[in-house]
Design an enzyme around this catalytic site. Structure first.
Site, PDB file in Angstrom:
ATOM      1  N   HIS A  60     101.428  23.829  10.522  1.00  0.00           N
ATOM      2  CA  HIS A  60     101.185  22.388  10.614  1.00  0.00           C
ATOM      3  C   HIS A  60     100.223  21.934   9.524  1.00  0.00           C
ATOM      4  CE1 HIS A  60     103.067  23.170  14.477  1.00  0.00           C
ATOM      5  NE2 HIS A  60     103.311  21.879  14.560  1.00  0.00           N
ATOM      6  N   ASN A  61      99.923  22.834   8.586  1.00  0.00           N
ATOM      7  CA  ASN A  61      99.005  22.524   7.490  1.00  0.00           C
ATOM      8  C   ASN A  61      99.834  22.172   6.248  1.00  0.00           C
ATOM      9  OD1 ASN A  61      97.454  22.962   5.121  1.00  0.00           O
ATOM     10  ND2 ASN A  61      95.977  24.191   6.259  1.00  0.00           N
ATOM     11  N   PRO A  62      99.809  20.900   5.813  1.00  0.00           N
ATOM     12  CA  PRO A  62     100.658  20.485   4.680  1.00  0.00           C
ATOM     13  C   PRO A  62     100.338  21.206   3.365  1.00  0.00           C
ATOM     14  CG  PRO A  62      99.393  18.611   5.589  1.00  0.00           C
ATOM     15  CD  PRO A  62      99.004  19.812   6.382  1.00  0.00           C
ATOM     16  N   ASP A  79      98.667  33.009   8.416  1.00  0.00           N
ATOM     17  CA  ASP A  79      97.321  32.841   8.949  1.00  0.00           C
ATOM     18  C   ASP A  79      96.360  33.266   7.851  1.00  0.00           C
ATOM     19  OD1 ASP A  79      95.960  31.963  11.450  1.00  0.00           O
ATOM     20  OD2 ASP A  79      94.829  33.787  11.047  1.00  0.00           O
ATOM     21  N   ARG A 137      97.789  34.081  -1.060  1.00  0.00           N
ATOM     22  CA  ARG A 137      99.129  33.783  -0.532  1.00  0.00           C
ATOM     23  C   ARG A 137     100.203  34.397  -1.435  1.00  0.00           C
ATOM     24  NH1 ARG A 137      97.501  29.237   0.667  1.00  0.00           N
ATOM     25  NH2 ARG A 137      97.086  29.843   2.820  1.00  0.00           N
ATOM     26  N   LYS A 192      99.354  24.346   3.005  1.00  0.00           N
ATOM     27  CA  LYS A 192     100.036  25.642   3.094  1.00  0.00           C
ATOM     28  C   LYS A 192     101.538  25.489   2.947  1.00  0.00           C
ATOM     29  CE  LYS A 192      97.538  28.156   6.649  1.00  0.00           C
ATOM     30  NZ  LYS A 192      97.749  28.676   8.016  1.00  0.00           N
ATOM     31  N   GLY A 246      91.633  22.635   1.838  1.00  0.00           N
ATOM     32  CA  GLY A 246      90.666  23.494   2.521  1.00  0.00           C
ATOM     33  C   GLY A 246      89.438  23.807   1.664  1.00  0.00           C
TER      34      GLY A 246
HETATM   35  P1  ITT Z   1      98.556  26.480  10.779  1.00  0.00           P
HETATM   36  O1  ITT Z   1      97.929  27.407  11.789  1.00  0.00           O
HETATM   37  O2  ITT Z   1      99.375  25.397  11.406  1.00  0.00           O
HETATM   38  O3  ITT Z   1      99.316  27.222   9.728  1.00  0.00           O
HETATM   39  P2  ITT Z   1      95.811  25.991   9.983  1.00  0.00           P
HETATM   40  O4  ITT Z   1      95.201  25.144   8.932  1.00  0.00           O
HETATM   41  O5  ITT Z   1      95.262  25.899  11.377  1.00  0.00           O
HETATM   42  O6  ITT Z   1      97.385  25.699  10.000  1.00  0.00           O
HETATM   43  P3  ITT Z   1      94.838  28.711   9.820  1.00  0.00           P
HETATM   44  O7  ITT Z   1      94.539  28.810  11.248  1.00  0.00           O
HETATM   45  O8  ITT Z   1      95.479  29.887   9.160  1.00  0.00           O
HETATM   46  O9  ITT Z   1      95.802  27.482   9.518  1.00  0.00           O
HETATM   47  O10 ITT Z   1      93.505  28.321   9.057  1.00  0.00           O
HETATM   48  C1  ITT Z   1      93.374  28.599   7.725  1.00  0.00           C
HETATM   49  C2  ITT Z   1      92.272  27.736   7.127  1.00  0.00           C
HETATM   50  O11 ITT Z   1      91.691  28.494   6.055  1.00  0.00           O
HETATM   51  C3  ITT Z   1      92.867  26.493   6.518  1.00  0.00           C
HETATM   52  O12 ITT Z   1      92.745  25.400   7.373  1.00  0.00           O
HETATM   53  C4  ITT Z   1      92.066  26.338   5.245  1.00  0.00           C
HETATM   54  O13 ITT Z   1      90.956  25.572   5.489  1.00  0.00           O
HETATM   55  C5  ITT Z   1      91.618  27.742   4.904  1.00  0.00           C
HETATM   56  N1  ITT Z   1      92.498  28.244   3.847  1.00  0.00           N
HETATM   57  C6  ITT Z   1      93.545  29.095   3.975  1.00  0.00           C
HETATM   58  N2  ITT Z   1      94.163  29.273   2.809  1.00  0.00           N
HETATM   59  C7  ITT Z   1      93.513  28.504   1.924  1.00  0.00           C
HETATM   60  C8  ITT Z   1      93.697  28.234   0.567  1.00  0.00           C
HETATM   61  O14 ITT Z   1      94.682  28.744  -0.136  1.00  0.00           O
HETATM   62  N3  ITT Z   1      92.835  27.405  -0.013  1.00  0.00           N
HETATM   63  C9  ITT Z   1      91.826  26.833   0.677  1.00  0.00           C
HETATM   64  N4  ITT Z   1      91.603  27.011   1.959  1.00  0.00           N
HETATM   65  C10 ITT Z   1      92.440  27.852   2.592  1.00  0.00           C
END
Ligand code: ITT
Length: 193
Positions: free
Chosen positions: A8-10, A67, A180, A12, A152
């Site tokens: 749900h993270n745009p 994740d 990633r 990502k 993020g």
């Molecule tokens: P989903 O579970 O729906 O995928 P989420 O944002 O809750 O979305 P996570 O629980 O995996 O996902 O949390 C990962 C957090 O870590 C994310 O919200 C970012 O703030 C940070 N993060 C992960 N990858 C990142 C990246 O490439 N660059 C910056 N921040 C990142």
């Protein structure tokens, strides 16, 4: 071949679509109306598997979950799996980045090293064994935050060997060497080699 991007993270979702590079028809969890599962596991791998399984069961499509999070050496690996939760319900990453700076200052440590971790999991709707991999990228934190191209914690993270933060890099540069991207290469190897 269709694949559900179980996020749900745009930010990502965009990076996953770029990594998949048109090879799959990507269905996004949001528009499909898939609910967000409770991330109850204690590791990146555990939460990636949980999210992929949840999406595969609900959508009856192959599902890819991510994740991820940022770990700070001076904070014994925090926020780690709690990276999203540090930003609160309003997803306020400016506040979360301030919190990282404050916490490091409280420790008195001068160690600014940090790393991002990404676990990617693929699950099939028939309940067969899922595939999961994990990638990391190491770097140094900088304050104040710089750049608005990523999402993020990108504006405070400078990967080793570079001068720009992930927030300052063009998306294709980050996608070539991020946690990633490392995980994605391992996923391809696990699935197709
Ligand atoms: P989903 O579970 O729906 O995928 P989420 O944002 O809750 O979305 P996570 O629980 O995996 O996902 O949390 C990962 C957090 O870590 C994310 O919200 C970012 O703030 C940070 N993060 C992960 N990858 C990142 C990246 O490439 N660059 C910056 N921040 C990142």
């Amino acid at each position: 071949q269709k694949i559900v991007a179980a996020t749900h993270n745009p930010g990502k979702a965009k990076e996953l679509a770029a990594l998949l590079d048109g090879r799959f028809e990507v269905l996004a969890a949001g528009p499909l109306g898939l609910p967000e599962p409770d991330e109850s596991e204690t590791t990146f791998v555990g939460n990636a598997l949980l999210k992929a399984r949840h999406a595969a069961d609900l959508s009856s499509e192959v599902s890819l979950a991510d994740d991820s999070g940022m770990s700070v050496a001076a904070l014994d690996g925090a926020p780690g799996i709690y990276s999203a939760r540090w930003a609160g319900p309003g997803k306020d990453f400016a506040m979360a980045m301030d919190k990282v700076a404050e916490r490091i200052e409280e420790t008195g440590s001068e160690d600014m090293s940090a790393w991002f971790t990404c676990a990617l999991a693929v699950a099939w709707p028939n309940g067969g064994p899922a595939v999961v991999v994990q990638g990391e990228v190491h770097g140094t934190l900088v304050f104040p935050p710089r750049g608005d191209k990523g999402f993020g914690y990108d504006p405070i993270f400078v990967p080793n060997g570079y001068d720009q933060t992930f927030g300052e890099m063009e998306p294709h540069q980050k996608d070539a060497m991020s946690h990633r991207a490392v995980a994605f290469e391992k996923l391809k190897a696990a699935l197709f080699e």
